[in-house]
Enzyme design. Structure first.
Site, PDB file in Angstrom:
ATOM      1  N   ASN A  99       1.372   8.564  -5.784  1.00 26.98           N
ATOM      2  CA  ASN A  99       1.505   9.883  -6.412  1.00 26.98           C
ATOM      3  C   ASN A  99       1.375  10.951  -5.335  1.00 26.98           C
ATOM      4  OD1 ASN A  99      -1.393  10.674  -6.196  1.00 26.98           O
ATOM      5  ND2 ASN A  99      -1.646   8.887  -7.523  1.00 26.98           N
TER       6      ASN A  99
ATOM      7  N   LYS B 101       9.215 -10.166  -1.268  1.00 31.68           N
ATOM      8  CA  LYS B 101      10.010  -8.981  -1.578  1.00 31.68           C
ATOM      9  C   LYS B 101      10.945  -9.295  -2.755  1.00 31.68           C
ATOM     10  CE  LYS B 101      13.313  -5.795   0.400  1.00 31.68           C
ATOM     11  NZ  LYS B 101      14.411  -5.696   1.349  1.00 31.68           N
TER      12      LYS B 101
END
Ligand code: CTP
Length: 399
Positions: A208, A286
């Site tokens: 954030n 990944k």
């Protein structure tokens, strides 16, 4: 003893400036380092050479000295100290401070500092008693300045009365009181700060916009008041303050672990912008595109609420638990509900809508919500919010 403490000494232009030479010696005898700033007027009373020789430091003299600005700007100069001492604080310097002027190095440093300021006034009796000086004194005291002296006695100008600068050893005692016996001396305070990063896979994460600026400023302000600060920070973009114990974490779960490991504490301030969710399952490799053109659907699970956990502790709950409420609408209502739900004592509500520029910015516009109701604070810098909050915390823990 003042070992390891750094004093920024601003010497004003008055006859008492000669006593500041002895003050430098006395502070250094006790282990402090002294960085001197001379006003232009002070140079009429003491020479930069004698000040520099006694301090064994460079003397800072002029705001627009390009070398000084390149080596250490006025902002750093003001932040690098543990305490700013103004001795002698002349009527003019006090007026500048009270009025918020910043037109030379000394006044600019005084405006830019986030440290406590101790003033040792020195002036003619009539000047000291003048309503303007007394008004300025009140303003400075309410801004948090510490004051030592002036003393009463015969003055260089031939008059008698209050106006003599406090003796160097009295100023040293005031410095020691300010640095060693701050109102939060002996209190342990935990502060969480910054964002958390929740991994999606080994190369991606959810984050954030929190910079950690507000939490960092709070930790610094609490430490300035003498608290032992445990600073648990996520990957923030601002540097942690000096003089606090820093614990770096990345995820909400790690933050909870660090908080638990450092309890008990007298107070805990939860300024971190903790991610509400993390991935439901770890992705050890990944995540790859599968060629179908469809994006993967990520499944989340809720993170532990660190603030609510600590506020609801049956055993070892800090005496004061303070949370933040980042809202984008109905700020006070939502924050008041949040305070009840999370069980904290105070909540500091702010509007983090993008247009306010608060998240990631230098300023904050907060409402402090306590059991007694909501207090709307004017918009101010995050440093000022921190200093004000630290003062309130000291008051609350002192009761
Ligand atoms: N907080 C926490 N742990 C979490 C989430 C929040 O400790 N997992 C703390 C924050 O540090 C802050 C307060 O809780 O002090 C409120 O954070 P905020 O993001 O405003 O609230 P949320 O809990 O996310 O509630 P909502 O989603 O309803 O806004």
């Amino acid at each position: 003893m003042l070992a390891g403490k750094r004093i920024l000494l601003i010497i004003g232009g008055g006859i008492a400036a000669f006593k500041s030479l002895d003050l430098i010696r006395r502070l250094r005898e006790r282990g402090a380092s002294v960085v001197p700033v001379l006003t232009r007027a002070a140079e009429e009373f003491v020479t930069p050479l004698s000040v520099s020789a006694l301090a064994a430091e460079k003397v800072y003299r002029d705001l627009f000295d390009l070398t000084d600005e390149a080596e250490m700007g006025h902002i750093e100069l003001s932040r690098d100290a543990d305490l700013v001492v103004v001795a002698p604080a002349t009527a003019d310097l006090m007026a500048k401070m009270a009025g918020g002027h910043a037109n030379d190095l000394a006044s600019t440093v005084l405006m830019a500092t986030d440290k406590r300021v101790l003033i040792a006034p020195a002036m003619n009796v009539r000047m000291w008693e003048h309503p303007a000086t007394q008004r300025n004194l009140k303003t400075l005291e309410s801004d948090g300045a510490l004051v030592v002296g002036p003393n009463e006695g015969d003055m260089a100008c031939g008059e008698f009365g209050p106006g003599r600068m406090a003796e160097p050893l009295e100023i040293v005692a005031a410095v020691e009181a300010a640095l060693l016996n701050g109102p939060l001396h002996g209190k342990k305070i935990l502060v969480t700060s910054g964002p958390t990063h929740e991994p999606i896979d080994p190369v991606r994460y959810i984050a954030n916009r929190s910079s950690g600026a507000q939490g960092t400023a709070i930790a610094r302000a609490l430490s300035t008041l003498g608290a032992e600060v445990i600073f648990v920070t996520g990957p923030a973009s601002v540097t942690p303050p000096d003089g606090v114990a820093v614990i770096h974490v990345e995820t909400a779960q790690q933050m909870l672990g660090a908080v638990n490991a450092h309890l008990p504490a007298d107070a805990a301030i939860f300024a971190a912008a903790v991610a509400d969710w993390r991935m439901a399952e770890d992705a050890p490799e990944k995540i790859k595109k599968d060629g179908s053109g469809e994006a993967p659907i990520l499944k989340f699970t809720e993170n532990p609420d660190i603030l609510a956990h600590v506020a609801h502790l049956k055993k070892g709950r800090p005496n004061l638990v303070v949370g933040f409420a980042a809202e984008t609408e109905n700020v006070v209502d939502h924050a008041t509900t949040k305070r009840d739900r999370k069980g904290c004592d105070w909540i500091i509500a702010n509007d983090v809508s993008l247009e306010t520029g608060i998240m990631g910015g230098d300023e904050n516009d907060v409402v402090l919500i306590t059991g007694a109701g909501a207090e709307d604070w004017p918009r101010m810098s995050k440093d000022q919010v921190a200093v004000r909050l630290a003062g309130r915390i000291a008051e609350a823990l002192g009761k």
